[in-house]
Design an enzyme around this catalytic site. Structure first.
Site, PDB file in Angstrom:
ATOM      1  N   CYS A 180      38.773  53.769  31.568  1.00  0.00           N
ATOM      2  CA  CYS A 180      39.734  52.375  31.732  1.00  0.00           C
ATOM      3  C   CYS A 180      39.046  51.238  31.098  1.00  0.00           C
ATOM      4  CB  CYS A 180      40.305  51.896  33.100  1.00  0.00           C
ATOM      5  SG  CYS A 180      39.472  51.632  34.154  1.00  0.00           S
ATOM      6  N   HIS A 208      39.875  50.007  39.029  1.00  0.00           N
ATOM      7  CA  HIS A 208      40.321  49.711  37.003  1.00  0.00           C
ATOM      8  C   HIS A 208      40.422  48.779  37.064  1.00  0.00           C
ATOM      9  CE1 HIS A 208      43.135  51.572  34.248  1.00  0.00           C
ATOM     10  NE2 HIS A 208      44.242  50.645  34.481  1.00  0.00           N
ATOM     11  N   ASN A 231      47.097  47.092  29.605  1.00  0.00           N
ATOM     12  CA  ASN A 231      46.954  48.055  30.326  1.00  0.00           C
ATOM     13  C   ASN A 231      46.554  49.218  29.159  1.00  0.00           C
ATOM     14  OD1 ASN A 231      46.471  49.704  32.436  1.00  0.00           O
ATOM     15  ND2 ASN A 231      48.274  49.381  33.564  1.00  0.00           N
TER      16      ASN A 231
END
Length: 461
Positions: A86, A380, A402
């Site tokens: 991520c 994250h 995202n």
């Protein structure tokens, strides 16, 4: 046999000193049985259903407001698949958005596989050199254990994007696409980790036998050659030269096709460098604000930069974030994304789920207490893209891109209430021009060194 008997005989006295005694267990069972039929019905419901479905607070399930008063231009959504990359997806999202902003909407999609290859190679070298540097320490020393426990991983920070891209450059996604092992990193990482541990022991043995620095360096080079081969077989071989032409949003070529090395391509689409162009800030209420901290060994390459940040109150962080978003700048940010997350709606809010009422208890720790007890941390990274402000200029809600695919949440994005943002947002990478004078002054302070085992970084992606 004698040892086993002795251990059994020791158990009653150990239990009497702090274990669950028979008297204590009887009291617990008696309290539990007082719930009667209602308690049994609740037990049946919870045992047979997803806890989130039962705890979902209907008072907070109204139609989601998706309007944002300040929003950066929309770009395509990426998908990190079954990997912990991520940090890289968020970082490269920022870079491609900056390119579109500078060039009036020209588009580029960077290869995650290319940067990941060198990320893994550099982390392998970091582990092996760490084994050399700590070669005189015992195996159970915390620093030796740090290198051998997690020889390689796919997590990281924006520092990794900056250091790796400056050193190795970048290339377009079409030049080096994803492989099965970049989308599914677990087995590849397990095999490379095993090999690195084996190599680490060999290097420690060379240190113990007082081998020369040249001999150790030669051995490490041979080891890295094998790791390089394993990466080529799983990730693919990184290009040293390729051709590329810029395209617009429609995918139409709008410029001349030219040959590039990855370093030349980096300078073309990003600029001369990233380090020094941003300020990393964090909200950690356990520690004093307006102080600089640095996480030891929290870096991607041996000769790279540790994660270094200025600790700030959320008010200061929000002030800088709003200023940058108003100017069309997307930003790298990180969160404890699993807390109070309504995945179906793509909405994070502290009131999404009422676990307290379901279990007839409270969950009363504040942000500092959650961090200190490993209950919460930076897990994250996502790309901050929008904020909705009230008439007084205060944030009502935020939106991030995202990297879980375009079908997830709000067309690949996550909307966060401001109250959730303040509780579960941890890191933000701010372009220097939006940092206040007070923040820049704090950045120049001698950093306080933080160990990588710190609760806030132990689960870091």
């Amino acid at each position: 046999m004698v040892l086993a008997v002795a251990m059994v005989l020791a158990l009653p006295s150990a239990a009497a000193g702090g274990g669950i005694s028979e008297k204590m267990l009887k009291k617990i069972r008696k309290e539990q049985q007082q719930g009667g039929a209602a308690e049994r019905a609740l037990q049946n419901a919870i045992a047979a259903n997803n806890i989130d479905l039962l705890a979902k607070d209907s008072r907070n399930a109204r139609q989601l407001d998706t309007h944002f008063s300040v929003e950066t231009p929309v770009q395509s959504i990426t998908d990190q698949q079954h990997s912990g990359r991520c940090w890289m997806f968020s970082g490269l999202n920022v870079l491609r958005a900056d390119y579109a902003r500078r060039t009036d909407s020209l588009r580029v999609d960077f290869s995650h596989a290319y940067l990941f290859f060198y990320d893994q190679l550099e982390k392998a070298n970091l582990m092996l050199q760490g084994a050399v540097d700590t070669g005189t320490l015992p195996m159970d020393h915390e620093r030796v254990r740090f290198f051998f426990q997690h020889p390689i991983n796919d997590g990281g920070t924006f520092c990794g994007v900056a250091d790796l891209a400056e050193k190795y450059g970048l290339c377009p996604r079409e030049v080096m696409p994803e492989s099965y092992s970049t989308d599914n990193t677990t087995l590849m990482a397990r095999l490379i980790s095993s090999k690195l541990r084996e190599y680490g022991l060999q290097l420690r043995d060379m240190v113990a036998k007082k081998k020369s620095q040249g001999a150790i360096e030669s051995a490490k080079t041979r080891m890295l050659t094998q790791i390089y081969r394993m990466l080529v077989l799983t990730v693919g071989e990184p290009p040293q030269q390729f051709s590329w032409a810029p395209t617009n949003k429609a995918g139409e070529q709008v410029g001349e096709r030219r040959d590039y090395t990855p370093q030349q391509f980096f300078r073309e689409v990003v600029g001369s460098g990233l380090n020094g162009t941003f300020v990393m800030v964090m909200n950690d209420p356990r520690r004093p604000y307006y102080q600089t901290y640095e996480v030891q060994w929290d870096r991607h390459s041996y000769d790279g930069h540790n994660w270094r940040y200025v600790n700030l109150p959320m008010d200061d962080i929000e002030q800088m974030a709003i200023a940058a978003l108003k100017d069309g700048r997307k930003m790298y940010s990180s969160y404890d994304v699993g807390k109070q997350l309504d995945r179906k709606r793509g909405y994070a809010d502290t009131e999404n789920f009422d676990y307290g009422s379901l279990f007839d208890t409270t969950f009363g720790m504040d942000k500092a207490q959650r961090i200190a007890t490993f209950d919460s941390g930076s897990t994250h990274a996502m790309t901050l893209t929008a904020v909705d402000l009230d008439k007084q200029g205060r944030a009502l809600k935020w939106k991030v891109e995202n990297s879980w695919g375009a079908d997830w949440g709000q067309k690949g994005c996550l909307i966060m209430s401001d109250r959730w943002f303040r509780e579960y947002m941890f890191r933000l990478v701010v372009p220097r021009e939006y940092a206040t004078a007070k923040v820049l002054e704090a950045e120049q302070k001698q950093p306080v060194m933080v160990m990588p085992e710190d609760p806030l970084f132990a689960a870091d992606e």
